[in-house]
Scaffold this motif. Structure first.
Motif, PDB file in Angstrom:
ATOM      1  N   THR A 129       0.784  -1.331  -0.112  1.00  0.00           N
ATOM      2  CA  THR A 129      -0.059  -0.010   0.062  1.00  0.00           C
ATOM      3  C   THR A 129       0.838   1.304   0.154  1.00  0.00           C
ATOM      4  O   THR A 129       0.376   2.330  -0.083  1.00  0.00           O
ATOM      5  CB  THR A 129      -0.973  -0.024   1.308  1.00  0.00           C
ATOM      6  OG1 THR A 129      -0.164  -0.015   2.725  1.00  0.00           O
ATOM      7  CG2 THR A 129      -2.025  -0.961   1.096  1.00  0.00           C
ATOM      8  N   ASP A 130       2.135   1.146   0.290  1.00  0.00           N
ATOM      9  CA  ASP A 130       3.014   2.429   0.413  1.00  0.00           C
ATOM     10  C   ASP A 130       4.516   1.792  -0.111  1.00  0.00           C
ATOM     11  O   ASP A 130       4.704   0.660   0.044  1.00  0.00           O
ATOM     12  CB  ASP A 130       3.239   2.992   1.845  1.00  0.00           C
ATOM     13  CG  ASP A 130       1.893   3.419   2.237  1.00  0.00           C
ATOM     14  OD1 ASP A 130       1.284   4.413   1.726  1.00  0.00           O
ATOM     15  OD2 ASP A 130       1.084   2.857   3.120  1.00  0.00           O
ATOM     16  N   TYR A 188       3.323   6.525  -6.282  1.00  0.00           N
ATOM     17  CA  TYR A 188       3.302   5.123  -5.437  1.00  0.00           C
ATOM     18  C   TYR A 188       1.941   5.055  -4.814  1.00  0.00           C
ATOM     19  O   TYR A 188       1.582   3.989  -4.332  1.00  0.00           O
ATOM     20  CB  TYR A 188       4.299   4.839  -4.566  1.00  0.00           C
ATOM     21  CG  TYR A 188       5.379   4.703  -4.991  1.00  0.00           C
ATOM     22  CD1 TYR A 188       5.852   4.073  -6.015  1.00  0.00           C
ATOM     23  CD2 TYR A 188       6.560   5.831  -4.536  1.00  0.00           C
ATOM     24  CE1 TYR A 188       7.159   3.876  -6.656  1.00  0.00           C
ATOM     25  CE2 TYR A 188       7.977   5.689  -5.105  1.00  0.00           C
ATOM     26  CZ  TYR A 188       8.347   4.788  -6.240  1.00  0.00           C
ATOM     27  OH  TYR A 188       9.402   4.619  -6.677  1.00  0.00           O
ATOM     28  N   SER A 189       1.293   6.248  -4.956  1.00  0.00           N
ATOM     29  CA  SER A 189       0.135   6.391  -4.066  1.00  0.00           C
ATOM     30  C   SER A 189      -1.326   6.551  -4.844  1.00  0.00           C
ATOM     31  O   SER A 189      -1.633   7.103  -5.827  1.00  0.00           O
ATOM     32  CB  SER A 189      -0.002   7.346  -3.167  1.00  0.00           C
ATOM     33  OG  SER A 189      -0.182   8.786  -3.659  1.00  0.00           O
TER      34      SER A 189
END
Length: 442
Positions: A149-150, A328-329
């Motif tokens: 998720t990160d 990335y988010s």
């Protein structure tokens, strides 16, 4: 179909009961609401696809002194018919990772041995859990699939030199552990490309799982019943139009630019509401004193927040696009926003999939002026136009990102990994022999 395989899943992460979560929120500097929401949405999705799931969880608490509790005890819990085991750990820098790893090895090894789970799903890029996953993969205990998720090892502005060094070490350890996994589920393709390039991937930016009390969306604009989310009577107080933001109250998320954009709009009937916690709380209270149209920041529980979002005229995601981490988010608030049936203004972040485009109003730039222009475009729409746009967005996320749809994608991906593993006769080490999952491509 009933004859399709349904892997048994052990979910290792931070999925805790609601009462423990509320206990943490009341004492923590950081607000892990999105972690908690996503964790339970993931559980519901896996179960919706017919896969039995059990939980192995650590409390999502910040390291002391951000959370003053030092010792977290082990135990068992049950919620929504799902059995879970809590991992005990010592909440001090360094000891936290060591004790969580030892607890995961002890409890996780026992659980996999006793229940024979097919898949170990690991929620997040937490090094102790990923290295237990690497150990389980080496033993051949299960197929190990992290959910990234990160990016790993993100350095925070207030980190000292020791913490920065530990984060760099953490970054390297995460990469090493990921190479031993069978595949990854990622919020954006960039996470897989940069941190697990050789592994099969499923790109899944989020899950639409609104509270049960929130109705589903498919009705006509300007109505609200069991089939539609939008209605004028649920909107802002008569004569007012509310601009609403929910999330971290930080400059990194563009909250200061949103306030600047709002203060550049002269309409006395507009109001700005900001819900969350963060470094800008005191500054926002000052802004509220200077402009009575701005409400002081407030923290709501998830149910109260969703009800408040549904009374807005427009919802805003002002996150800047020029920061290194944005590729990335995917801001999970976009799914939550869209599910309410209210129009959404957002900056054009690279992690937003193209099929969202018809349901969002994009700011042409992430500046205060860009945000203001986008807000004014939405506010200039008629109530019927706003209702139609909001309802279409709600239908889209509930049908394509709901637990049933996302759960089936997860199940299909896990079955493909298991099939490939059986074909090779052992648990995969992720050295590129498996194909990329077709549903992971956009």
């Amino acid at each position: 179909m009933t004859d399709e395989p349904h892997p048994h899943v052990l979910l290792l992460g931070f999925t805790v009961a609601d009462d423990l979560f509320q206990h943490i929120v009341a004492r923590d500097v950081v607000l892990p609401t999105q972690t908690h929401t996503f964790a339970w949405a993931l559980v519901e999705s896996v179960r919706a696809a017919g896969c039995p799931v059990r939980l192995l969880s650590a409390a999502p608490a910040s390291t002391f002194p951000r959370n003053r509790q030092i010792r977290f005890r082990s135990g068992r819990f049950e919620q929504a018919g799902v059995q879970g085991e809590l991992l005990g750990f010592v909440n001090l820098l360094g000891l936290k990772h060591v004790t969580r790893f030892l607890a995961a090895v002890r409890a996780g090894s026992r659980a996999l041995r006793q229940h024979g789970d097919d898949v170990l799903l690991i929620h997040g890029v937490h090094t102790p859990f990923l290295w237990f996953g690497a150990l389980a993969a080496w033993r051949g205990s299960a197929r190990v699939v992290p959910i990234l998720t990160d990016p790993p090892g993100v350095v925070l502005p207030d980190d000292g030199p020791i913490v920065r060094a530990l984060r760099r070490l953490d970054h390297s350890l995460v990469r090493m552990a990921l190479r031993r996994c069978s595949g990854v589920v990622v919020l954006t393709a960039a996470l897989a490309e940069d941190f697990a390039p050789s592994l099969p991937r499923l790109v899944m930016e989020g899950i639409c799982n609104p509270p049960a009390a929130q109705a589903s969306a498919s009705g006509p604009a300007g109505s609200f019943d069991a089939d539609g989310p939008w209605v004028a009577s649920r909107g802002p107080a008569a004569g007012f139009r509310d601009v609403v933001y929910a999330g971290g109250l930080t400059r990194a998320y563009g909250v200061d630019r949103l306030v600047e954009a709002f203060r550049g709009m002269d309409d006395p009937d507009l109001r700005l509401f900001l819900f969350g916690r963060g470094e800008l709380e005191e500054w926002l209270r000052t802004q509220a004193k200077a402009d009575p149209r701005i409400a002081p920041p407030e923290l709501l529980d998830r149910g109260g927040l969703v009800r408040r979002l549904a009374r807005a005229s427009v919802l805003v995601n002002p996150r800047p696009v020029d920061q290194s981490f944005v590729r990335y988010s995917f801001p999970s608030k976009l799914i939550e926003y869209l599910s309410t049936g209210i129009p959404v203004v957002t900056t054009r972040l690279p992690g937003i999939p193209a099929d969202y485009d018809p349901y969002l109003c994009f700011a042409e730039s992430d500046t205060a002026k860009g945000l203001r222009d986008a807000l004014l475009r939405v506010l200039a729409m008629s109530p019927a136009e706003r209702g139609a746009l909001g309802s279409a967005g709600a239908v889209f996320v509930r049908q394509t990102r709901g637990p049933a749809a996302q759960g089936e994608r997860i199940r299909s991906f896990l079955v493909e990994l298991m099939t490939a593993t059986h074909r090779h006769g052992c648990v995969s080490t992720g050295e590129g022999e498996l194909p990329q999952h077709p549903l992971g491509r956009r």
